[in-house]
Design a protein around this motif. Sequence first.
Motif, PDB file in Angstrom:
ATOM      1  N   UNK A 282       0.849  -1.189   0.000  1.00 45.47           N
ATOM      2  CA  UNK A 282       0.000   0.000   0.000  1.00 45.47           C
ATOM      3  C   UNK A 282       0.883   1.236   0.000  1.00 45.47           C
ATOM      4  N   UNK A 283       0.375   2.318  -0.579  1.00 43.89           N
ATOM      5  CA  UNK A 283       1.145   3.558  -0.651  1.00 43.89           C
ATOM      6  C   UNK A 283       0.242   4.727  -0.275  1.00 43.89           C
ATOM      7  N   UNK A 284       0.740   5.585   0.594  1.00 42.89           N
ATOM      8  CA  UNK A 284      -0.047   6.719   1.067  1.00 42.89           C
ATOM      9  C   UNK A 284       0.202   7.978   0.252  1.00 42.89           C
ATOM     10  N   UNK A 285       1.350   8.043  -0.407  1.00 40.72           N
ATOM     11  CA  UNK A 285       1.718   9.266  -1.116  1.00 40.72           C
ATOM     12  C   UNK A 285       2.315   8.914  -2.474  1.00 40.72           C
ATOM     13  N   UNK A 286       2.185   9.802  -3.428  1.00 40.75           N
ATOM     14  CA  UNK A 286       2.738   9.536  -4.756  1.00 40.75           C
ATOM     15  C   UNK A 286       4.264   9.593  -4.751  1.00 40.75           C
ATOM     16  N   UNK A 287       4.842   8.975  -5.754  1.00 39.43           N
ATOM     17  CA  UNK A 287       6.285   9.093  -5.958  1.00 39.43           C
ATOM     18  C   UNK A 287       6.600  10.515  -6.397  1.00 39.43           C
ATOM     19  N   UNK A 288       7.857  10.866  -6.440  1.00 39.23           N
ATOM     20  CA  UNK A 288       8.269  12.234  -6.771  1.00 39.23           C
ATOM     21  C   UNK A 288       7.787  12.645  -8.156  1.00 39.23           C
ATOM     22  N   UNK A 289       7.772  11.703  -9.105  1.00 37.31           N
ATOM     23  CA  UNK A 289       7.379  12.032 -10.476  1.00 37.31           C
ATOM     24  C   UNK A 289       5.875  12.124 -10.651  1.00 37.31           C
ATOM     25  N   UNK A 290       5.120  11.664  -9.648  1.00 40.88           N
ATOM     26  CA  UNK A 290       3.677  11.519  -9.786  1.00 40.88           C
ATOM     27  C   UNK A 290       2.927  12.593  -8.986  1.00 40.88           C
ATOM     28  N   UNK A 291       1.617  12.366  -8.822  1.00 41.01           N
ATOM     29  CA  UNK A 291       0.824  13.251  -7.982  1.00 41.01           C
ATOM     30  C   UNK A 291      -0.227  14.060  -8.710  1.00 41.01           C
ATOM     31  N   UNK A 292      -0.294  13.957 -10.034  1.00 40.28           N
ATOM     32  CA  UNK A 292      -1.303  14.686 -10.797  1.00 40.28           C
ATOM     33  C   UNK A 292      -1.524  14.002 -12.126  1.00 40.28           C
ATOM     34  N   UNK A 293      -2.533  14.427 -12.866  1.00 43.50           N
ATOM     35  CA  UNK A 293      -2.819  13.821 -14.162  1.00 43.50           C
ATOM     36  C   UNK A 293      -1.656  14.049 -15.119  1.00 43.50           C
ATOM     37  N   UNK A 294      -1.025  12.970 -15.536  1.00 47.13           N
ATOM     38  CA  UNK A 294       0.125  13.066 -16.432  1.00 47.13           C
ATOM     39  C   UNK A 294       1.455  13.133 -15.722  1.00 47.13           C
ATOM     40  N   UNK A 295       1.417  13.243 -14.411  1.00 43.26           N
ATOM     41  CA  UNK A 295       2.655  13.342 -13.650  1.00 43.26           C
ATOM     42  C   UNK A 295       2.558  14.455 -12.620  1.00 43.26           C
ATOM     43  N   UNK A 296       3.665  14.742 -11.954  1.00 42.00           N
ATOM     44  CA  UNK A 296       3.717  15.785 -10.941  1.00 42.00           C
ATOM     45  C   UNK A 296       3.213  17.105 -11.525  1.00 42.00           C
ATOM     46  N   UNK A 297       2.226  17.751 -10.890  1.00 39.69           N
ATOM     47  CA  UNK A 297       1.658  18.986 -11.449  1.00 39.69           C
ATOM     48  C   UNK A 297       2.684  20.080 -11.712  1.00 39.69           C
ATOM     49  N   UNK A 298       3.796  20.078 -10.954  1.00 33.81           N
ATOM     50  CA  UNK A 298       4.810  21.115 -11.122  1.00 33.81           C
ATOM     51  C   UNK A 298       5.501  21.041 -12.479  1.00 33.81           C
ATOM     52  N   UNK A 299       5.375  19.910 -13.181  1.00 35.14           N
ATOM     53  CA  UNK A 299       5.999  19.782 -14.499  1.00 35.14           C
ATOM     54  C   UNK A 299       5.453  20.807 -15.484  1.00 35.14           C
ATOM     55  N   UNK A 300       4.223  21.266 -15.262  1.00 37.43           N
ATOM     56  CA  UNK A 300       3.606  22.215 -16.187  1.00 37.43           C
ATOM     57  C   UNK A 300       3.704  23.662 -15.701  1.00 37.43           C
ATOM     58  N   UNK A 301       4.489  23.890 -14.663  1.00 42.05           N
ATOM     59  CA  UNK A 301       4.745  25.266 -14.230  1.00 42.05           C
ATOM     60  C   UNK A 301       5.557  25.994 -15.297  1.00 42.05           C
ATOM     61  N   UNK A 302       5.170  27.224 -15.614  1.00 48.80           N
ATOM     62  CA  UNK A 302       5.913  28.026 -16.591  1.00 48.80           C
ATOM     63  C   UNK A 302       7.134  28.621 -15.899  1.00 48.80           C
ATOM     64  N   UNK A 303       8.298  28.389 -16.490  1.00 47.87           N
ATOM     65  CA  UNK A 303       9.551  28.869 -15.904  1.00 47.87           C
ATOM     66  C   UNK A 303      10.084  30.120 -16.610  1.00 47.87           C
ATOM     67  N   UNK A 304       9.988  30.123 -17.932  1.00 52.11           N
ATOM     68  CA  UNK A 304      10.469  31.266 -18.711  1.00 52.11           C
ATOM     69  C   UNK A 304       9.484  31.558 -19.828  1.00 52.11           C
ATOM     70  N   UNK A 305       9.490  32.812 -20.265  1.00 50.91           N
ATOM     71  CA  UNK A 305       8.623  33.226 -21.353  1.00 50.91           C
ATOM     72  C   UNK A 305       9.473  33.926 -22.404  1.00 50.91           C
ATOM     73  N   UNK A 306       9.326  33.466 -23.634  1.00 51.23           N
ATOM     74  CA  UNK A 306      10.090  34.015 -24.760  1.00 51.23           C
ATOM     75  C   UNK A 306       9.128  34.711 -25.705  1.00 51.23           C
ATOM     76  N   UNK A 307       9.474  35.906 -26.131  1.00 56.45           N
ATOM     77  CA  UNK A 307       8.687  36.605 -27.136  1.00 56.45           C
ATOM     78  C   UNK A 307       9.563  36.922 -28.344  1.00 56.45           C
ATOM     79  N   UNK A 308       8.935  36.965 -29.512  1.00 58.28           N
ATOM     80  CA  UNK A 308       9.651  37.294 -30.742  1.00 58.28           C
ATOM     81  C   UNK A 308       8.669  37.951 -31.708  1.00 58.28           C
ATOM     82  N   UNK A 309       9.141  38.943 -32.438  1.00 58.09           N
ATOM     83  CA  UNK A 309       8.316  39.613 -33.439  1.00 58.09           C
ATOM     84  C   UNK A 309       8.487  38.925 -34.789  1.00 58.09           C
TER      85      UNK A 309
END
Length: 852
Positions: free
Chosen positions: A731-758
């Motif tokens: 039995x497991x009470x908590x997700x593994x480091x890579x897990x915890x949300x749909x598709x994997x750890x929710x933090x994977x989809x955090x925006x880190x940088x934003x690039x703009x170009x004309x």
Amino acid sequence: MISRIVFVVLSTLLYISGCKADEYEELFYYPAPQGNRVVDAKWNEAYATARSLVDGLTLIEKVNITTGTTVGRCSGNTGAIESLNITNGICMSDGPAGVNADLATLFPNGMSIATTFNKALASKRAQAMGKEFFAKGIQYALSPCFGPIGIKAAGGRGWEGFGPDPYVEGVFAGLTVAGLQSSGVGAVGKHLIANEQEHFRLDKTFYETLGFTTDNTESISSDLDDRSLHEMYLWPFAEAVHNGLASVMCSYNRVNGTYACENSYLLNNILKTELEFPGFVVSDWYAQKHGVNSALAGLDMIMPGTELWGPSLTEMIVNGTVPVSRLDDMATRILASYLYVGGDKVPETNYYASSEEKFGYQYFDNESALITMNEYVDVRTELSYEASLENAIEAIVLLKNVNESLPLTKANGINRIALLGSLAGTDPAGINCDSCFNGSTPNGYGSGHGRASFFVSPEMGIGSRAFEEKVAMEVVREDWDMETVQDGAIYQDAAIVFVGAASGEDLFSIDENYGDRNNLTLWNNGDNLISNVTFVNPNTIVVVAAPGPINLESFIDNENVTAILYHNYLGDQTGTALAKILFGDENPSGRLPYTIAKDDSDYIPVVYVADPPNDPRDVFNHTIYLDYRYFDEYNIEPRFEFGFGLSYSDFTTTNATIKTIMEPSYELPMAAKYLDTYNYTATDLSESSYLFPEDFHEYSSYLYCYLDESVNTSSTYEYYPNGYLDQKDRTFDAPTLAAGGLGGNPALWDVTYQVTVDVKNVGKYAGKYVPQLYVAYPQSTEFPSPPLQLRGFDKVGLEAGNSTTVTFDITRKDLSVWDTVSQSWIVQRGTYGIYVGSSSRDNAKIGEVTLV
């Protein structure tokens, strides 16, 4: 947690990049996790309802919903649950290019959608397609396909997916899932996983039932390392799950030696634990090999139905071989998914997948009820028409255009044209012939083909447009009689030659090409056809229709080949789309979703020989160096690189900026604890719950889940799969480091940088441009990486002289590598180069990001 830590270490030792075939060992993971362990409001609501419903189901109703009935209206039908008013079971039907039925739209295929690089059009297509499935009464579309991802140029079914770049696959996988399901139809993402060729994907028994002879005893094993699995092949599945994917189809092949549909490490661990997939896993048709093993490994539904489950699953539950909790989870996953997508709102099915007759016996057995099989409901809409045509137009790639030979205009002296080659017109055997190649075709062959209700061939589309322009047009649908061809081409202002090749599923063959192509040359004498036309006409335009890369070397540098258009399968409006590009009504904006090589040996080869026959292996020794990543890593000059495509206009990119949103940590943060485990009401396992009721009428072709006699509950099962008895009570009470949300750890989809170009259109035509963002990772011996990896793209339409600003969001996942030791994603410390341009080779560094 000790057992978990030991297992992670073991899995790390067993997944080593670059192993030989015999060094890939069996991995296992038990028990199958209960669904709905993480917070997601819509899934949580669906599960709450589904669990209460499952608590009220009988044993047979639970088994019914897991097992196909072998016959029914759709490609696959589960058994009924009368108490829930699911009287005809759940309906699943092909396919990835549209409903495989009459009076429906045949859309451009997946590879064509990738070629558009247009996210909005992909969504529009998926929504339109979903509405057609819904109107036919289908609850689950067997779509989209992102396995194979198409790493093999000659692979048979690469055209069904979105190409060999995992980022592109992931974007279009997510958009297609969201679009289909927004129309009230469940998406079935397929095929999990590494199903990259047709040769030997089925075992000997299966091939023999199809009438084929084969050398292989078992299906081929795709042997791949852990990092490649995560960074390449699993990526689109993760993106699809993140976007709410309702179901996953497991594939025919083995993965590191174990059949995918009974691979507990793949299903229980990677899919249902790491990706926290809350939907259900369904087998590809007859892909289930063993009843007990697959149930314990995480398979939830079998299609089209065999006695490996059905009555056998009933017996497994009653005698305790498979725990009732596993059946409860199967049924709940299926019902929760059904409610999540609105399956209860889909109208009654109004067609039969395996028959076009109006009336017939319900179960094809001369004893069941005579019913109206097909009501011939026209489900095509204006949205479908627009989506199909717009995607087809933007899926055409301009590879060559000398001296602005295109577009065809009277101002450029174009008064007479000729269309040459059999692929200019419709195949004499019809537009839906599944193993023909004597005419233009809307799609590849096999189960992903779809059914065209009409088809605009190049001859029809271009002919109509030429008539409007008062341009004379000759048509010579001939590939072999060169004298006739040359007579038709010699006096024309432009000679348009139609050439190509085909591929598909190994259930069919064309000229002994069993799904996979035997080579990458043009079919139907194409190279010779081009050569002879160019001999008599200095303005030869070549239109290549192919399922993937083609060898262009025999004519690419021919000075009389002035223009080349390249496309995958464009669906039912192929000719209309080509005409609009040729005559300049639309500006070509397609971009190659794969690399076209100069030398065929630079591609990953198909395994054509089963060696040894009892254990054919496909060792994925290119690891993470797929397509342009391989060409870049080894400094191989391609003929046309990934992302390449010309336009009738010219564009510039300037004023690039990089903005820090948040600096990502080296490791992922821990996700929240799991939700509470649900305890189901006990299931009645008495004889009355599983024996056939008295006076029950059976139809011979229908698979029932009742038993004829009492079950012996005192015997002990002795053939459990490796690892099950040791791990079944974990039995497991908590997700593994890579897990915890749909598709994997929710933090994977955090925006880190934003690039703009004309982006500015500096040409004389309105057109669309595809800016592409690539990232160069820090290089290290621990995590060697390709020189550049695509991590963003967009498509913008601009009038001549106009400009716009494009914004790219770079997520934590976009900067991450898979660490096999921690079994998680990490962001290395070091310098990341950011590049923007128009292809994998035509780009410029716009800045750097350094993490310390």
